[in-house]
Design a protein around this motif. Structure first.
Motif, PDB file in Angstrom:
ATOM      1  N   LEU A 201       6.608   6.511 -13.890  1.00 10.73           N
ATOM      2  CA  LEU A 201       7.238   5.719 -12.839  1.00 10.73           C
ATOM      3  C   LEU A 201       8.596   5.271 -13.373  1.00 10.73           C
ATOM      4  CD1 LEU A 201       7.205   4.302 -10.088  1.00 10.73           C
ATOM      5  CD2 LEU A 201       6.099   2.342 -11.195  1.00 10.73           C
ATOM      6  N   LEU A 202       9.647   5.751 -12.741  1.00  8.72           N
ATOM      7  CA  LEU A 202      11.011   5.446 -13.162  1.00  8.72           C
ATOM      8  C   LEU A 202      11.641   4.449 -12.195  1.00  8.72           C
ATOM      9  CD1 LEU A 202      12.240   9.138 -13.729  1.00  8.72           C
ATOM     10  CD2 LEU A 202      10.923   7.691 -15.312  1.00  8.72           C
ATOM     11  N   GLY A 203      12.586   3.667 -12.704  1.00 10.60           N
ATOM     12  CA  GLY A 203      13.266   2.724 -11.827  1.00 10.60           C
ATOM     13  C   GLY A 203      14.496   2.141 -12.475  1.00 10.60           C
TER      14      GLY A 203
ATOM     15  N   PRO B 197       7.807  -6.593  -7.507  1.00 11.63           N
ATOM     16  CA  PRO B 197       6.623  -6.915  -6.717  1.00 11.63           C
ATOM     17  C   PRO B 197       6.027  -5.726  -5.959  1.00 11.63           C
ATOM     18  CG  PRO B 197       8.247  -8.642  -6.481  1.00 11.63           C
ATOM     19  CD  PRO B 197       8.930  -7.516  -7.204  1.00 11.63           C
ATOM     20  N   GLN B 198       6.823  -4.664  -5.751  1.00  8.48           N
ATOM     21  CA  GLN B 198       6.283  -3.418  -5.198  1.00  8.48           C
ATOM     22  C   GLN B 198       6.037  -2.386  -6.308  1.00  8.48           C
ATOM     23  OE1 GLN B 198       8.803  -5.179  -3.353  1.00  8.48           O
ATOM     24  NE2 GLN B 198       6.939  -5.857  -2.308  1.00  8.48           N
ATOM     25  N   GLY B 199       6.868  -2.405  -7.336  1.00  5.37           N
ATOM     26  CA  GLY B 199       6.722  -1.447  -8.433  1.00  5.37           C
ATOM     27  C   GLY B 199       5.411  -1.590  -9.166  1.00  5.37           C
ATOM     28  N   ALA B 200       4.960  -2.821  -9.381  1.00  2.00           N
ATOM     29  CA  ALA B 200       3.720  -3.052 -10.124  1.00  2.00           C
ATOM     30  C   ALA B 200       2.487  -2.523  -9.385  1.00  2.00           C
ATOM     31  CB  ALA B 200       3.577  -4.540 -10.448  1.00  2.00           C
ATOM     32  N   PRO B 201       2.288  -2.868  -8.101  1.00  2.00           N
ATOM     33  CA  PRO B 201       1.147  -2.287  -7.396  1.00  2.00           C
ATOM     34  C   PRO B 201       1.269  -0.772  -7.226  1.00  2.00           C
ATOM     35  CG  PRO B 201       2.483  -3.631  -5.905  1.00  2.00           C
ATOM     36  CD  PRO B 201       2.944  -3.911  -7.290  1.00  2.00           C
ATOM     37  N   MET B 202       2.494  -0.262  -7.180  1.00  2.00           N
ATOM     38  CA  MET B 202       2.679   1.190  -7.118  1.00  2.00           C
ATOM     39  C   MET B 202       2.133   1.830  -8.394  1.00  2.00           C
ATOM     40  SD  MET B 202       6.209   3.327  -6.387  1.00  2.00           S
ATOM     41  CE  MET B 202       6.458   2.507  -4.808  1.00  2.00           C
ATOM     42  N   ALA B 203       2.409   1.208  -9.535  1.00  2.00           N
ATOM     43  CA  ALA B 203       1.890   1.723 -10.803  1.00  2.00           C
ATOM     44  C   ALA B 203       0.360   1.670 -10.827  1.00  2.00           C
ATOM     45  CB  ALA B 203       2.460   0.918 -11.969  1.00  2.00           C
ATOM     46  N   ARG B 204      -0.202   0.579 -10.315  1.00  2.00           N
ATOM     47  CA  ARG B 204      -1.662   0.446 -10.251  1.00  2.00           C
ATOM     48  C   ARG B 204      -2.278   1.560  -9.402  1.00  2.00           C
ATOM     49  NH1 ARG B 204      -4.500  -3.879 -11.837  1.00  2.00           N
ATOM     50  NH2 ARG B 204      -3.437  -5.810 -12.481  1.00  2.00           N
ATOM     51  N   GLN B 205      -1.670   1.807  -8.249  1.00  2.00           N
ATOM     52  CA  GLN B 205      -2.219   2.811  -7.331  1.00  2.00           C
ATOM     53  C   GLN B 205      -2.038   4.222  -7.865  1.00  2.00           C
ATOM     54  OE1 GLN B 205      -0.782   1.773  -3.290  1.00  2.00           O
ATOM     55  NE2 GLN B 205      -1.041  -0.370  -3.916  1.00  2.00           N
ATOM     56  N   MET B 206      -0.968   4.452  -8.615  1.00  2.00           N
ATOM     57  CA  MET B 206      -0.806   5.761  -9.261  1.00  2.00           C
ATOM     58  C   MET B 206      -1.955   6.011 -10.229  1.00  2.00           C
ATOM     59  SD  MET B 206       3.339   5.728  -9.939  1.00  2.00           S
ATOM     60  CE  MET B 206       3.396   7.270 -10.875  1.00  2.00           C
ATOM     61  N   LYS B 207      -2.319   4.978 -10.978  1.00  2.00           N
ATOM     62  CA  LYS B 207      -3.427   5.105 -11.938  1.00  2.00           C
ATOM     63  C   LYS B 207      -4.748   5.334 -11.217  1.00  2.00           C
ATOM     64  CE  LYS B 207      -5.574   2.754 -15.870  1.00  2.00           C
ATOM     65  NZ  LYS B 207      -5.561   1.568 -16.772  1.00  2.00           N
TER      66      LYS B 207
ATOM     67  N   ASP C 194       0.848  -1.199   0.000  1.00  2.65           N
ATOM     68  CA  ASP C 194       0.000   0.000   0.000  1.00  2.65           C
ATOM     69  C   ASP C 194       0.882   1.247   0.000  1.00  2.65           C
ATOM     70  OD1 ASP C 194      -1.840   2.005   0.327  1.00  2.65           O
ATOM     71  OD2 ASP C 194      -2.666   1.270   2.223  1.00  2.65           O
ATOM     72  N   PHE C 195       0.774   2.019  -1.087  1.00  2.00           N
ATOM     73  CA  PHE C 195       1.615   3.209  -1.234  1.00  2.00           C
ATOM     74  C   PHE C 195       0.770   4.482  -1.349  1.00  2.00           C
ATOM     75  CE2 PHE C 195       3.367  -0.526  -3.364  1.00  2.00           C
ATOM     76  CZ  PHE C 195       4.501  -0.743  -2.595  1.00  2.00           C
ATOM     77  N   ALA C 196      -0.520   4.375  -1.001  1.00  2.00           N
ATOM     78  CA  ALA C 196      -1.463   5.470  -1.219  1.00  2.00           C
ATOM     79  C   ALA C 196      -1.036   6.768  -0.531  1.00  2.00           C
ATOM     80  CB  ALA C 196      -2.859   5.055  -0.748  1.00  2.00           C
TER      81      ALA C 196
ATOM     82  N   ALA D   6       4.773  -6.190 -15.887  1.00  2.00           N
ATOM     83  CA  ALA D   6       3.567  -6.218 -16.708  1.00  2.00           C
ATOM     84  C   ALA D   6       2.587  -7.282 -16.217  1.00  2.00           C
ATOM     85  CB  ALA D   6       3.940  -6.475 -18.158  1.00  2.00           C
ATOM     86  N   LYS D   7       3.136  -8.405 -15.767  1.00  2.00           N
ATOM     87  CA  LYS D   7       2.294  -9.494 -15.277  1.00  2.00           C
ATOM     88  C   LYS D   7       1.493  -9.062 -14.051  1.00  2.00           C
ATOM     89  CE  LYS D   7       2.661 -14.200 -13.412  1.00  2.00           C
ATOM     90  NZ  LYS D   7       3.604 -15.284 -13.040  1.00  2.00           N
ATOM     91  N   LEU D   8       2.157  -8.386 -13.109  1.00  2.00           N
ATOM     92  CA  LEU D   8       1.499  -7.956 -11.875  1.00  2.00           C
ATOM     93  C   LEU D   8       0.741  -6.641 -12.027  1.00  2.00           C
ATOM     94  CD1 LEU D   8       4.348  -8.740  -9.297  1.00  2.00           C
ATOM     95  CD2 LEU D   8       2.313 -10.111  -9.759  1.00  2.00           C
ATOM     96  N   GLY D   9       1.222  -5.792 -12.936  1.00  2.00           N
ATOM     97  CA  GLY D   9       0.631  -4.463 -13.068  1.00  2.00           C
ATOM     98  C   GLY D   9      -0.476  -4.347 -14.096  1.00  2.00           C
TER      99      GLY D   9
END
Length: 374
Positions: free
Chosen positions: A247-249, A229-239, A206-208, A259-262
């Motif tokens: 989102l840079l990394g 595994p943290q970057g993908a949900p971070m991208a989802r929550q940004m959206k 949770d990065f809200a 892509a699989k998780l996000g």
């Protein structure tokens, strides 16, 4: 009596006969996360070594009168420093001479001391600069460091994306802190404003709160020092929050796992920098991709090519040194070069690559798409 001693006479005759060619076992250890959130990366790295070992054994290389037989010994270090040190000791007790890994910088830093004391040659993809600053002659970094990867992304963000206001998040791991700090340092030099530097963990989902704060600061992008595994949900929550920022990394986001998780939250909005040239554009890259896919029924992830290349380089160095002594092999690795499937390898006195490319990628239809190389 003659019949009683005949077997002994025959045994003596056999012992005095010229020795037949024998196998010389060379144990190649792999230390990586084979369980947990980053197990996909650990398995990919292991597969890279496995493919190299199988191909080397098919070549039936010789050392003196003996045929070399490479054996893969893989252990799960869980991406955990304590477990990684235990794996290092286990390898030492098992007579392993060469280790590919650890994958995580936080594991590689403490494990490197154990490998040094045991005389084991360690080849890691850990990018934190501290790994090769311990003064150990047996340690090699087989990819670019945070200095190079973080710098390439900072340069790309300023010159190509023309960003102005960037937030930074790291997951408090040795890798995450290292690359985020280096990105921030070089981003400032390039003229970017750092809106803030926030922290999370490599177990968070949770990065809200952090993202909402950065949205209020109207950031153009967020640099995340951490893993997919943290970057993908971070991208989802940004959206979900309507945070229309890039989102840079680093290299750990350059994974199909993003892509699989996000899902549809991972696309042109993501930019990641990966050590190494573009595999598909290397002369032996496509052939490697085909062999890997045929052997493992999946595409290679981020570092399988690098693990494959270094295993092949070690075998080359063993033959050049005419020895499996790790000091002699380490000296050969520093004195020579190797053209691998994803680039050329040659090491300086500290065990860093003398020259390496860094490629910036995005995602198109769920697949990595290269944008620029530095």
């Amino acid at each position: 009596m003659k019949h009683i001693y005949a077997p002994l006479a025959l045994a003596a005759l056999l012992l005095s006969a010229p020795a037949l060619a024998a196998e010389q076992i060379v144990k190649i250890g792999v230390s990586g996360p084979l369980s947990g959130a980053n197990a996909f990366a650990g398995k990919d790295d292991e597969n890279g070594v496995r493919l190299a070992v199988e191909e080397l054994n098919a070549q039936k290389l010789t050392l003196g009168a003996n045929t070399l037989k490479f054996e893969l010994v893989s252990e799960d270090d869980q991406g955990d420093p304590k477990a990684g040190v235990n794996v290092a000791q286990k390898f030492a007790d098992a007579g392993v001479k060469f280790v590919l890994g650890p994958y995580n910088s936080g594991v590689a830093i403490p494990a490197s001391r154990v490998y040094s004391e045991a005389g084991i040659l360690m080849s890691t993809v850990g990018t934190n600069p501290k790994i090769t600053q311990g003064g150990y002659s047996n340690v090699f970094r087989i990819v670019a460091s945070d200095l190079q990867v973080g710098g390439a992304m900072a340069s790309y963000a300023a010159k190509e994306l023309k960003l102005k206001n960037v937030g930074v998040i790291d997951d408090r791991t040795a890798f995450g802190q290292g690359i985020a700090t280096e990105f921030k340092r070089q981003a400032k030099t390039a003229g970017l404003t750092i809106a803030g530097h926030e922290f999370t963990t490599d177990k968070a989902s949770d990065f809200a709160a952090i993202l909402t704060a950065f949205k209020a600061k109207k950031v153009d992008a967020i640099f995340f020092g951490g893993y997919a595994p943290q970057g993908a949900p971070m991208a989802r929550q940004m959206k979900q929050l309507g945070l229309n920022a890039k989102l840079l990394g680093g290299d750990t986001l350059c994974s199909p796992e993003m892509a699989k998780l996000g899902g549809d939250a991972v696309g042109d909005n993501v930019r990641c920098a990966q050590a190494g040239a573009i595999l598909a554009k290397q002369s032996d890259g496509p052939a490697f991709q085909q062999r890997y896919r045929k052997r493992f029924n999946r595409d290679a992830d981020v570092y399988a090519p690098s693990f494959y290349d270094q295993t092949m380089f070690i075998a080359q160095a063993i033959r050049a040194a005419k020895s499996v002594d790790t000091k002699a092999v380490a000296a050969q690795l520093r004195a020579s070069t190797h053209q691998g499937v994803v680039g050329s390898y040659g090491y300086d006195a500290q065990g860093n690559l003398k020259k390496t490319a860094v490629t910036v990628y995005t995602f198109t239809n769920g697949a990595l798409a290269p944008l620029a190389s530095y």
